[in-house]
Design a protein around this motif. Structure first.
Motif, short mmCIF file in Angstrom:
data_model
loop_
_atom_site.label_atom_id
_atom_site.label_comp_id
_atom_site.label_asym_id
_atom_site.label_seq_id
_atom_site.Cartn_x
_atom_site.Cartn_y
_atom_site.Cartn_z
N VAL A 1 -14.69 40.97 -14.52
CA VAL A 1 -15.92 40.63 -15.24
C VAL A 1 -16.28 41.76 -16.21
N MET A 2 -16.10 43.00 -15.77
CA MET A 2 -16.40 44.13 -16.64
C MET A 2 -15.53 44.12 -17.89
N TRP A 3 -14.29 43.66 -17.73
CA TRP A 3 -13.40 43.58 -18.89
C TRP A 3 -13.99 42.66 -19.95
N VAL A 4 -14.52 41.51 -19.49
CA VAL A 4 -15.12 40.56 -20.43
C VAL A 4 -16.39 41.16 -21.05
N LEU A 5 -17.23 41.76 -20.21
CA LEU A 5 -18.46 42.37 -20.72
C LEU A 5 -18.16 43.48 -21.72
N ASN A 6 -17.07 44.19 -21.47
CA ASN A 6 -16.71 45.29 -22.36
C ASN A 6 -16.34 44.80 -23.75
N ASN A 7 -15.95 43.53 -23.86
CA ASN A 7 -15.60 42.97 -25.16
C ASN A 7 -16.83 42.59 -25.99
N VAL A 8 -17.96 42.41 -25.34
CA VAL A 8 -19.18 42.06 -26.07
C VAL A 8 -20.12 43.25 -26.21
N ALA A 9 -20.04 44.20 -25.27
CA ALA A 9 -20.95 45.34 -25.29
C ALA A 9 -20.68 46.24 -26.48
N SER A 10 -21.75 46.69 -27.12
CA SER A 10 -21.62 47.62 -28.24
C SER A 10 -22.91 48.40 -28.39
N SER A 11 -22.81 49.72 -28.45
CA SER A 11 -24.00 50.56 -28.58
C SER A 11 -24.57 50.52 -29.99
N VAL A 12 -23.84 49.90 -30.94
CA VAL A 12 -24.34 49.81 -32.32
C VAL A 12 -24.34 48.36 -32.79
N GLY A 13 -24.35 47.42 -31.86
CA GLY A 13 -24.35 46.01 -32.22
C GLY A 13 -25.75 45.44 -32.31
N ASP A 14 -25.87 44.15 -32.05
CA ASP A 14 -27.19 43.52 -32.05
C ASP A 14 -27.90 43.87 -30.73
N PRO A 15 -29.18 43.52 -30.58
CA PRO A 15 -29.91 43.92 -29.37
C PRO A 15 -29.23 43.47 -28.08
N ASN A 16 -28.68 42.27 -28.06
CA ASN A 16 -28.01 41.78 -26.87
C ASN A 16 -26.80 42.64 -26.50
N GLN A 17 -26.00 42.98 -27.51
CA GLN A 17 -24.81 43.79 -27.26
C GLN A 17 -25.17 45.19 -26.80
N ARG A 18 -26.22 45.75 -27.40
CA ARG A 18 -26.65 47.10 -27.05
C ARG A 18 -27.18 47.14 -25.61
N LEU A 19 -27.97 46.13 -25.25
CA LEU A 19 -28.48 46.05 -23.89
C LEU A 19 -27.34 45.87 -22.89
N THR A 20 -26.38 45.03 -23.24
CA THR A 20 -25.23 44.80 -22.37
C THR A 20 -24.45 46.08 -22.13
N SER A 21 -24.33 46.93 -23.15
CA SER A 21 -23.57 48.17 -22.99
C SER A 21 -24.17 49.05 -21.91
N TRP A 22 -25.50 49.05 -21.80
CA TRP A 22 -26.14 49.87 -20.77
C TRP A 22 -26.00 49.24 -19.39
N PHE A 23 -26.07 47.93 -19.31
CA PHE A 23 -25.84 47.29 -18.02
C PHE A 23 -24.41 47.49 -17.55
N LEU A 24 -23.48 47.45 -18.48
CA LEU A 24 -22.08 47.68 -18.13
C LEU A 24 -21.88 49.09 -17.58
N ARG A 25 -22.49 50.06 -18.22
CA ARG A 25 -22.42 51.45 -17.73
C ARG A 25 -22.92 51.52 -16.29
N ALA A 26 -24.07 50.87 -16.06
CA ALA A 26 -24.69 50.93 -14.73
C ALA A 26 -23.81 50.27 -13.68
N LEU A 27 -23.20 49.16 -14.03
CA LEU A 27 -22.33 48.46 -13.09
C LEU A 27 -21.08 49.27 -12.79
#
Length: 447
Positions: free
Chosen positions: A65-91
């Protein structure tokens, strides 16, 4: 949750779903309906799928699941991608605690150490002014305090906050213009604070000196005191919180009239800005039958303050279930990420730094257990019931206070609003609750 407010427009490539079939569950099921792109609802499903895998110790599925999330997460993307990047870190942080060796396998997203820095006073002022997340509480509190201490010649503020007294210059300026003349003002702060950002590169004593100089320039008699005791470092790991509970419990032992030098002729104000959440809400320590949070309320009630202000973020994050905390947190923290998108470019350092502080919150909520998880927020409704149970009476905010807060919000993006709920003022973003402000007096002391 209004998922349309957080929808991402960047599609990601989804691998062959047969790669993710496992005896414990199928990731393809979580991705059903999400092919071609991941919006907020799909990302939330993936986060919950990962959380369920971690809670059942299925590290392999969690990695997938993290592999999939890692494909959408971005610290410089849109708000959803930026938020996802922090959740991915936490997981990932959580997963590393479950199985450190497995999580180092090739293909797993790499977790870098979360970084923060200590700000200058000027930088902290800009940080506070960025969005009304803190200023809302400052404005509502100061207006209420100003009204409560009218005609009192001596005022003592016992300040519990995480923003290094940034609230007080505005109040000092208002007191200097009081028709009957400014009161003699005394501010007392604890030497320890919860180990969370924002961090400041000067000591609490230096903050007091700066406030004293400002008060002097406004001809307001001023004293600044620090409650003696062990202080937490401002330069260490803000998530290393094992000693935080002990320090806060030690602080409570010093909240008595003698140690605080309370005086009969002064109006006592107790100000709690983003503070109560860091007091554990389960019995423990030297007080087995009562939580530190309830003990604190009992102590300050006995001090007989003129007014008590409580401001905090409006959500409940004390659930024991990881999946419940993820759902609540994800459906709440899109607010600052979405708000910052309205006026700061994607690569803005100021924006990334501000988001990182919410990232610390996510990492603590998701990645830590027990007393290491110090982010234990309580909703405005829950706090109100707790205060009533502790025999406090609600003080409604005046129309003048409401006007002052609205004037403040008019300086910011039109998405910010305010509403009143049973004596509580609530800051909203696109109609969603974000921060609440309340005022209280001990029962029997209201005029």
């Amino acid at each position: 949750m209004k998922t349309e407010l957080r929808s991402t427009t960047t599609p990601i490539s989804i691998p062959d779903s047969s790669l993710f079939n496992t005896p414990q569950g199928s990731l393809s099921g979580a991705l059903k309906g999400c092919l071609g792109g991941l919006d907020g609802a799909c990302i939330e499903k993936l986060l919950l799928h990962c959380a369920n895998a971690l809670e059942s110790n299925d590290v392999t599925l969690a990695q997938q699941v993290m592999w999939v999330l890692n494909n959408v997460a971005s610290s410089v993307g849109d708000p959803n991608q930026r938020l996802t990047s922090w959740f991915l870190r936490a997981l990932i942080s959580r997963a590393c605690k479950v199985s450190p060796i497995a999580m180092n396998l090739h293909g797993t997203p790499t977790l870098q150490r979360t970084w923060t820095r200590s700000m200058t006073v000027t930088e902290l002022a800009g940080y506070v002014d960025l969005i009304p997340w803190h200023r809302f509480g400052f404005c509502a509190s100061n207006s209420c305090i100003f009204k409560a201490i009218q005609e009192f010649p001596i005022v003592h503020i016992l300040d519990f906050s995480i923003t290094h007294c940034m609230q007080w210059p505005t109040l000092i300026d208002a007191l200097a213009k009081r028709p009957e003349g400014p009161p003699s003002l005394r501010i007392t702060v604890p030497s320890c604070r919860p180990p969370v950002p924002p961090l400041l590169n000067v000591s609490t004593e230096e903050v007091g000196i700066r406030l004293a100089n400002f008060a002097k320039s406004r001809d307001v008699p001023f004293e600044f005191h620090v409650i003696d005791g062990s202080s937490s470092s401002t330069s260490g790991d803000v998530l290393s919180s094992e000693s935080s509970s002990f320090l806060l419990e030690s602080l409570l032992g010093q909240l008595n009239p003698s140690m605080l030098d309370l005086r009969d002729d002064e109006a006592l104000v107790i100000n709690c800005q983003n503070w109560l959440r860091y007091l554990p809400d389960e019995p423990g320590g030297s007080t087995q039958d009562i939580s530190l949070r309830d003990k604190f309320l009992k102590i300050i009630k006995d001090l007989k303050p003129r007014i008590i202000i409580v401001v905090d973020e409006d959500l409940d994050l004390d659930a024991s279930s990881l999946t419940s905390r993820i759902t609540t947190c994800f459906n709440y923290l899109w607010i600052p990420f979405d708000a910052l998108e309205t006026f700061l470019p994607k690569d803005s350092f100021q924006r990334m730094e501000y988001e990182a502080d919410f990232g610390y919150k996510i990492e603590n909520i998701i990645g830590f257990k027990g007393l290491q998880r110090i982010e234990r927020l309580e909703s405005g409704v829950g706090l109100a019931q707790r205060m009533k149970n502790a025999h406090f009476l609600s003080v409604p905010f005046s129309e003048e206070t409401v006007r002052e807060v609205q004037f403040l919000l008019d300086e910011h993006d039109s998405g910010w609003g305010m509403k009143r709920e049973d004596g509580t003022l609530v800051l909203t973003w696109k109609g969603h609750n974000s921060v609440f402000a309340t005022a209280w007096v001990p029962s029997g002391l209201r005029d």
